[in-house]
Structures are given as C-alpha cells and as structure tokens.
Scaffold this active site. Structure first.
Site, PDB file in Angstrom:
ATOM      1  N   GLY A 247      42.594 -61.111 -47.385  1.00 19.17           N
ATOM      2  CA  GLY A 247      42.429 -60.246 -48.537  1.00 19.17           C
ATOM      3  C   GLY A 247      42.562 -60.839 -49.705  1.00 19.17           C
ATOM      4  N   SER A 248      42.710 -59.846 -50.918  1.00 16.69           N
ATOM      5  CA  SER A 248      42.732 -60.460 -52.141  1.00 16.69           C
ATOM      6  C   SER A 248      43.783 -61.593 -52.304  1.00 16.69           C
ATOM      7  CB  SER A 248      42.865 -59.544 -53.002  1.00 16.69           C
ATOM      8  OG  SER A 248      44.295 -58.883 -52.919  1.00 16.69           O
ATOM      9  N   ARG A 250      45.610 -61.675 -55.014  1.00 21.05           N
ATOM     10  CA  ARG A 250      46.997 -60.978 -55.343  1.00 21.05           C
ATOM     11  C   ARG A 250      47.811 -60.654 -54.087  1.00 21.05           C
ATOM     12  NH1 ARG A 250      48.014 -55.282 -57.136  1.00 21.05           N
ATOM     13  NH2 ARG A 250      46.514 -55.060 -55.758  1.00 21.05           N
ATOM     14  N   GLY A 252      47.477 -62.308 -51.060  1.00 20.37           N
ATOM     15  CA  GLY A 252      48.036 -63.442 -50.593  1.00 20.37           C
ATOM     16  C   GLY A 252      49.249 -63.947 -51.258  1.00 20.37           C
ATOM     17  N   GLU A 269      43.589 -66.436 -46.126  1.00 13.37           N
ATOM     18  CA  GLU A 269      42.133 -66.459 -46.593  1.00 13.37           C
ATOM     19  C   GLU A 269      41.750 -65.442 -47.584  1.00 13.37           C
ATOM     20  OE1 GLU A 269      39.957 -68.609 -45.262  1.00 13.37           O
ATOM     21  OE2 GLU A 269      40.748 -68.204 -43.371  1.00 13.37           O
ATOM     22  N   CYS A 303      33.747 -62.515 -48.399  1.00  8.32           N
ATOM     23  CA  CYS A 303      34.729 -63.333 -49.482  1.00  8.32           C
ATOM     24  C   CYS A 303      33.602 -64.843 -49.724  1.00  8.32           C
ATOM     25  CB  CYS A 303      35.840 -63.718 -48.866  1.00  8.32           C
ATOM     26  SG  CYS A 303      35.889 -64.311 -47.056  1.00  8.32           S
TER      27      CYS A 303
HETATM   28  C1  UN1 Z   1      34.685 -62.875 -44.904  1.00  2.00           C
HETATM   29  O1  UN1 Z   1      34.101 -62.608 -46.017  1.00  2.00           O
HETATM   30  O2  UN1 Z   1      36.092 -62.584 -45.047  1.00  2.00           O
HETATM   31  O3  UN1 Z   1      30.690 -66.766 -43.297  1.00  2.00           O
HETATM   32  C2  UN1 Z   1      34.480 -63.574 -43.591  1.00  2.00           C
HETATM   33  C3  UN1 Z   1      30.606 -65.622 -43.421  1.00  2.00           C
HETATM   34  C4  UN1 Z   1      31.173 -64.800 -42.434  1.00  2.00           C
HETATM   35  C5  UN1 Z   1      32.459 -64.467 -42.543  1.00  2.00           C
HETATM   36  C6  UN1 Z   1      32.978 -63.945 -43.726  1.00  2.00           C
HETATM   37  N1  UN1 Z   1      30.938 -65.467 -41.146  1.00  2.00           N
HETATM   38  O4  UN1 Z   1      30.122 -65.187 -44.466  1.00  2.00           O
END
Ligand code: UN1
Length: 517
Positions: A247-248, A250, A252, A269, A303
């Site tokens: 998540g964000s 913040r 984390g 993550e 992310c």
């Molecule tokens: C995410 O955005 O939390 O590498 C994971 C990627 C994907 C996983 C993203 N296999 O864009």
C-alpha cells in the site's frame, strides 16, 4: 441493486465463482460470521453496488486467529512437497476459473479485462513456482571447526502470516504471499483492501474448497474484512510473526512501527515513483509503447506505473510529439469492453487526487501538454473515468516527488551524459522500479552498475511495470525494502535454524576454549 449492463455481464462470473450477489458475508474458511458492520463493494465501472460484506469484529478476529493457530499445528507437519501438491490443486482451480475471476477483478477494481486475466495468470505463475519450490526449501551445510561435528541450517515455518493487500492488485499480491507461505508451512490471514472485498471472498472460497477436499483444516487460509482498524488487530498481534503489507508509504510506516514495536517481521511493498530514462540511442517505437503502457496501464494505479520520463534534450521534442500522438489514440471506457485501453480510477476520491495533481503541477510552474480531465456523459456515470494526462515538469517539484495513483506522466529533460539522467531518476524518496531505453551498451551497463539506478527493479529496453513473478519484487528507500514473489523471497516466510551435531565422545568447545572439570 442497480442492474446495469455491466452488472449483467458479471453475474455469470459471480455464479461461476460461487458468490451470491447480495451479502456474501465474511468467512474464515467456509464459516460465515455476522455482527460486524457492512462494507460495500461498489464497481467504479458503472457505480453499481455489487454486494455488501460483513466487517470483521475484534471477537471474530480472535476466533480467526485461534482457527489459524490450530490449522498451523497440522499444516506444519505435512511434508513440504505434499503442501506443494495442495497448491498445485489450488492452481488447477485458478486455471479453470481464470475468466470469471479475471472478469470480477476487472469489474470490482476497474482494470481492463486483459489486465484482469493477466492478474490471474500472475497467480497461476506464482503457484507453479511455489510447487517447484516445495521441493527446494534449501539450507546450507557448512564445515564445523570441531572434529566429529556436523553443522547445517534448516528452515522451519513461522506460523501465521498476516497479509494486507491493496485494491490495485486485489488478488495477485495475495497469491504471491500465500502460495509461498503455504509451501513453507505457514498459515495465512488475509485482509484485502476494503475497496475490493469481493475478489477476496472469491479467492477465499476457491482456497477453502481445495483445503476441504484434502481434509485439511480451513484455518490454513483465513479472510478478515474491514478498514485499517481491522488491519491493526493483526499488526499489533504477537501471534502473527510476519506482516506482509502492500500500500502507501504512509500506511507502511504505521505498519512498520507497530510491528517493529513488538519485534515482529514486516515485509513492505510501498509506493513507487518510477522513471524511464530515454537516451539518444533509444528506439522510439519501443519507448512510446513502454512509456504509454507504463503510464496509463491500470489507469496509472500500479506501484510500478511510469510516473516520470527523463528524456535527453537532443530527442526531447521527437519523443514528446510521439507521446502526444499516442495519447490521442487512447480509448477510455468500460474495461470489460476489450476495445478500451484505459478503465476508471478506483473511486471519486482518486479522481480528486488526480485533479489536485494536475492543478499542483501547473501551480509549481509545469505545463500540461496533454490536458487530462474527468469524463462525463454516457458510459462515464460512475464519475471515475479520467483522461490520461502529460505535464512537462521538473524533478524537484513537490508534486513530482509525490506518488499520485493516477495516469499523470511528467516529462523532464536531461543534458550531457547518462549520469545526469541517473541522478534525476534516483532523486526521489521512493525506489521501486526504473528503466532505461538505450541501444548503447555503456549507458545500459552504467545504469545497472553500483553508480546506476538505486531501485529494486532496473530494466533495460522494457518499461517500469509488468514484472514477471520469477524475480524478487520490491524496492528500496520509501518503497519499504521488502521482496516478494520469486528468487529467494520465500526465506522471509521461514525461520532459519542452525544445527550443530556432535557425534564423538568428547565435548570440544568452539574457538579452542578449554573448560575441564
Ligand atoms: C503492484 O502494483 O502493486 O510489475 C504490483 C507489475 C505487476 C505487479 C504490480 N506484475 O506491474
């Protein structure tokens, strides 16, 4: 419940997944629990209310933990390759249900159907990986300094793994954790995002069925639902030795503090602020495809999404014009319609953040070259559809330093050699993914060297998103330092034990210490 066209399209999928459309409830294994307030699953595709889900109460959480603890006593004793066999069966179910689950992901979260299928494929891939891994949870053996002694290390399961996942990858990230944790002998308690509870229930049902068929306790896979308060029950709980949270930044930081205060382990993550460096030696066509998919795929809500393009001044205008052209061809709309490239943002709060980012970049002196805007009218009634935007900006702008979970791409120039681009690329607080587009070996190797990218992922002639499961996934700095998925990420789900065995009749001490009685 509003019976919209899209809802009708998804009702078959819900049936295939065994979910009643209304009030499917929360469950630990197959048991449903009541008493908690309701959480609504609303599709950003058309604003339909899909279902209401019961939030887990503290009392129910207590039952879940006890069920998980009991299950662990059984599961840890099963040989790892047999646990792998159960994961293989779970994977067969995923293969069978790939289309309905992909559709539900697309409808509940808003990503394109292709990406919904891709997400389920990512689950299938990690399960394949985990099955092989179940025969390879290797420790090392080492030579003892003492005669007649043997020394080795082995890995044992940790116990309960708590998983907190985000809306943007509502099912794949859970499976990265569970598939590995299960073969390692752990049991899992999952709190999916409160924005995507239904995909959580669908996965839980699939897992529960497989465990029941193998006469295994339901507590190997547990589900709890709710907002951050429900997550806190887990992060504060000493019976949960590992918390894996996505998540964000913040969020984390909160998780890390709470888990750290009890000396638990956390696997984080968190946010990214990913850039592609575009050098004079880049291939323009590949650059445009990589950048556009990276920036608008999943409506900029990965992310790993591409947020910044760092372009050499000598090719800046050429790249910029090609991007503006490509953005002109993007089709935005219902993600279940495969003609569309870009679906909605997750909710109207995300739309507000997107709007604020566009205002802010202009305020700070940036210039919008693809204007963006919120779409209205037929097909856009949910209020969650926005146009991907491009702004010329500078790296030090506060808004550029910040991760906005939306399709906003910042372009910036660099001059001179690739080190200047690398300095910009590294000049943010996050460190998840990075890429360079170049056919110049020296530039590529420099980017990958110790003086290069400071991110957990560094790609050459590939965009920043779309990592395969076989590598360890995660990043440095404010991204949190965790590694999930492939390579040796499994080690975080286990505790390491060093064993020394003396098979002589003497008791020599290490370091040559004499101690005679
Ligand atoms: C995410 O955005 O939390 O590498 C994971 C990627 C994907 C996983 C993203 N296999 O864009």
């Amino acid at each position: 419940m509003a019976e919209t066209q899209a809802y009708t399209a998804i009702s078959e999928a819900l049936k295939a997944l065994g979910i009643e459309a209304q009030n499917p409830g929360t469950s630990t294994g197959s048991k449903s629990m009541n008493g908690g307030s309701l959480l609504d699953s609303v599709s950003p595709v058309d604003g339909s209310h899909i279902a209401s889900v019961t939030q887990t109460t503290p009392q129910e959480y207590e039952q879940v933990v006890q069920t998980a603890q009991e299950a662990f006593k059984v599961w840890r004793l099963m040989p790892a390759p047999q646990r792998g066999e159960v994961v293989r069966q779970f994977n067969e179910e995923l293969r069978r249900l790939k289309e309905p689950l992909g559709k539900l992901v697309s409808y509940e979260m808003g990503k394109s159907y292709q990406e919904g299928l891709g997400e389920v494929q990512e689950m299938i891939d990690i399960c394949d990986f985990a099955v092989g891994l179940s025969r390879q949870l290797h420790g090392l053996t080492m030579h003892s300094e003492r005669p007649g002694h043997r020394m080795y290390e082995q890995y044992h399961p940790l116990g309960i793994v708590g998983i907190i996942s985000a809306f943007n990858f509502p099912v794949a990230v859970w499976s990265w954790n569970t598939a590995l944790a299960w073969v390692c002998g752990d049991v899992c308690i999952w709190k999916p995002s409160e924005k995507t509870p239904l995909t959580g229930i669908a996965c839980q049902k699939i897992a529960a069925r497989v465990f029941a068929k193998n006469k295994l306790p339901e507590g190997i896979s547990c589900l709890i639902n709710g907002d951050y308060k429900v997550g806190e029950l887990m992060t504060q709980d000493e019976r949960v030795p590992l918390i894996s949270a996505t998540g964000s930044t913040r969020m984390g930081k909160q998780v890390a503090q709470t888990v750290g205060a009890r000396l638990g382990k956390s696997l984080l993550e968190l946010g990214g602020n990913n850039a592609i460096i575009v050098t004079p030696d880049s291939d323009l066509k590949m650059t445009v495809i990589g950048a556009v998919f990276g920036a608008v795929g999943t409506a900029g809500q990965r992310c790993t999404s591409t947020r910044r393009l760092i372009i050499h001044e000598s090719i800046y205008d050429k790249v910029k014009n090609a991007l503006v052209d490509a953005y002109g061809q993007l089709r935005i709309g219902n993600p279940l319609d495969e003609k569309n490239h870009v679906g909605p943002l997750i909710d109207t709060d995300a739309v507000k953040n997107y709007q604020k980012a566009l205002e802010k970049v202009v305020e700070e002196g940036g210039k919008l070259i693809v204007e963006g805007g919120v779409l209205e009218g037929e097909g856009y009634e949910s209020g969650c559809y926005v146009k991907p935007a491009i702004a010329e900006a500078e790296n030090h702008f506060e808004i550029v330093q910040h991760e906005t979970f939306a399709p906003v791409l910042y372009l910036m120039k660099y001059s001179g050699d690739v080190d200047n681009a690398i300095a910009l690329q590294n000049g943010v607080r996050q460190g998840l993914s990075s890429a360079i587009m170049t056919n110049n070996l020296r530039e590529a190797e420099r980017f990958l060297s110790v003086a290069g990218s400071d991110c957990g992922i560094a790609n050459v002639n590939i965009g920043t998103s779309g990592a395969e499961i076989g590598g360890a996934f995660g990043g440095e700095k404010e991204t949190g330092g965790g590694r999930e998925s492939g390579s040796d990420a499994w080690k975080v789900y286990m505790r390491r034990q060093t064993n020394t065995i003396n098979y002589t009749t003497e008791l020599p001490l290490a370091q040559g210490i004499k101690f005679d009685l």
